[in-house]
Design an enzyme around this catalytic site. Sequence first.
Site, short mmCIF file in Angstrom:
data_model
loop_
_atom_site.label_atom_id
_atom_site.label_comp_id
_atom_site.label_asym_id
_atom_site.label_seq_id
_atom_site.Cartn_x
_atom_site.Cartn_y
_atom_site.Cartn_z
N ARG A 1 42.28 63.91 60.82
CA ARG A 1 40.84 63.97 61.03
C ARG A 1 40.49 63.29 62.34
O ARG A 1 40.28 62.07 62.38
CB ARG A 1 40.13 63.31 59.85
CG ARG A 1 40.25 64.13 58.58
CD ARG A 1 39.94 63.33 57.34
NE ARG A 1 40.96 62.29 57.15
CZ ARG A 1 41.00 61.45 56.12
NH1 ARG A 1 40.09 61.51 55.18
NH2 ARG A 1 41.95 60.55 56.03
N ASP B 1 38.51 61.91 65.59
CA ASP B 1 37.18 61.31 65.76
C ASP B 1 36.31 62.12 66.72
O ASP B 1 36.81 62.98 67.45
CB ASP B 1 37.33 59.89 66.33
CG ASP B 1 37.84 58.92 65.29
OD1 ASP B 1 37.38 59.00 64.13
OD2 ASP B 1 38.69 58.08 65.64
N ARG C 1 44.46 55.15 70.68
CA ARG C 1 43.43 54.65 71.60
C ARG C 1 43.53 53.14 71.80
O ARG C 1 43.29 52.63 72.90
CB ARG C 1 42.03 55.04 71.10
CG ARG C 1 41.77 56.55 71.24
CD ARG C 1 40.54 56.99 70.47
NE ARG C 1 39.36 56.25 70.87
CZ ARG C 1 38.19 56.30 70.20
NH1 ARG C 1 38.09 57.08 69.12
NH2 ARG C 1 37.17 55.61 70.62
#
Lengths: 247, 247
Positions: free
Chosen positions: B51, B53, B199
Amino acid sequence: MPRYRLLIEYDGGAFVGWQRQANGRSVQQVLEAAAAALDGGRPVTVFAAGRTDAGVHALGQAAHLDLDRDLPDDRLRDALNHHARAHPVTVRAAARVGEEFHARFSAVGRAYLYRILDRPAPPALDAGRVWWVPGGLDAEAMDVAARVLIGRHDFTTFRAAQCQAKSPVKTLDLLRVTRHGEEIRVIAEARSFLHHQVRNIVGSLRLVGRGKWTAADLAAALAARDRAAGGPTAPPQGLYLTRVDYP
Amino acid sequence: MPRYRLLIEYDGGAFVGWQRQANGRSVQQVLEAAAAALDGGRPVTVFAAGRTDAGVHALGQAAHLDLDRDLPDDRLRDALNHHARAHPVTVRAAARVGEEFHARFSAVGRAYLYRILDRPAPPALDAGRVWWVPGGLDAEAMDVAARVLIGRHDFTTFRAAQCQAKSPVKTLDLLRVTRHGEEIRVIAEARSFLHHQVRNIVGSLRLVGRGKWTAADLAAALAARDRAAGGPTAPPQGLYLTRVDYP
């Protein structure tokens, strides 16, 4: 007045083209507004090496402008980018040049890239950045056929009706077609190009890639010196002005 | 009911993320609406491998769905793309799979790419597609330091507070940093990742690239098992889910 040369990148999809027009925002207008803002509001004209059409992108457009102010190259680049920040245009580099420099008339070479996406699925990330041609193109046949266009020729067949060049005779120094996975890239280099010349050539090369035309058909189209003998014009969003050369 | 696996590309900037949410359009919602439209309006659920972002892109997201209809793979791909055509999401391929296939639970590997643009001028063509980090990063130092994170570790330092994984222990199979002109690319591969793991790792690698951290500092941050010991989270727009692997 100090003269500066600019190296410019932009997303052509956001503009009506390089040149100022009544019907929408142009790259020239954004850069001239940015230049005026840092030059005390005085109107500034920005001259480009080539006036790209609406939708056509640039990775390496060249331009020049005169300012009243003497600015370090990097400060000019950053100040223009600050004032243009709301738009997808960026000054990659600025450099002080002599008064004899003219972005258009001093240029001795232009290089373009045309990107074709050849796969059944439409582009998502590259929407507006490629010409989507589903169905399979023979890039090698396109590359072989492209050779008939290299050299000095009358390119009337690949010239837009509204082209303002004095002569349809141009020398195409490089025309190469290569496949990179799902993408086909056409690169074209010449001292200068006719209006729509690259897009009209790509539209004809696509007919070769599809097997509808042979290299001999492409040669016959060139020899016809008649726009009606050429293939359709490829759309603007696949085209990138990648480089302008100076002596 | 026949089950199909999808290979999906999208521009994350146009969506609130993969997953359906009350506050905006999700990739899942667009694909589920497309699937329902071709399955007689019956509600269809599309399950993704990961999923992503808001703002995170995909070149190779994987998903599966069940339909009442038996459709040839290519027709399903084309029909979904037809119904999703208003949005920057595309089904690159569809393939009939067995009922035991689950896009998330059958996956044995995920690959991400993170793109950093390292130059003084902001991106124009790649706006929203890269993390713009002007000022010069040492990609080689980043690549050397990255090696301390490869292997099986407790990645609490690089885990988002809202991460729902049962354990912070993951095995990072690959983490490489390479320079391509003005662009620095980080590739990361693992069986699975924690929320924001890539990230957060990229945000710390940037500190190494800037010379603020050494490889030893990165190792110490990992050993601290404390999110506060890590660097800031890199923004979503540089991240691409490139591949999901199945046995």
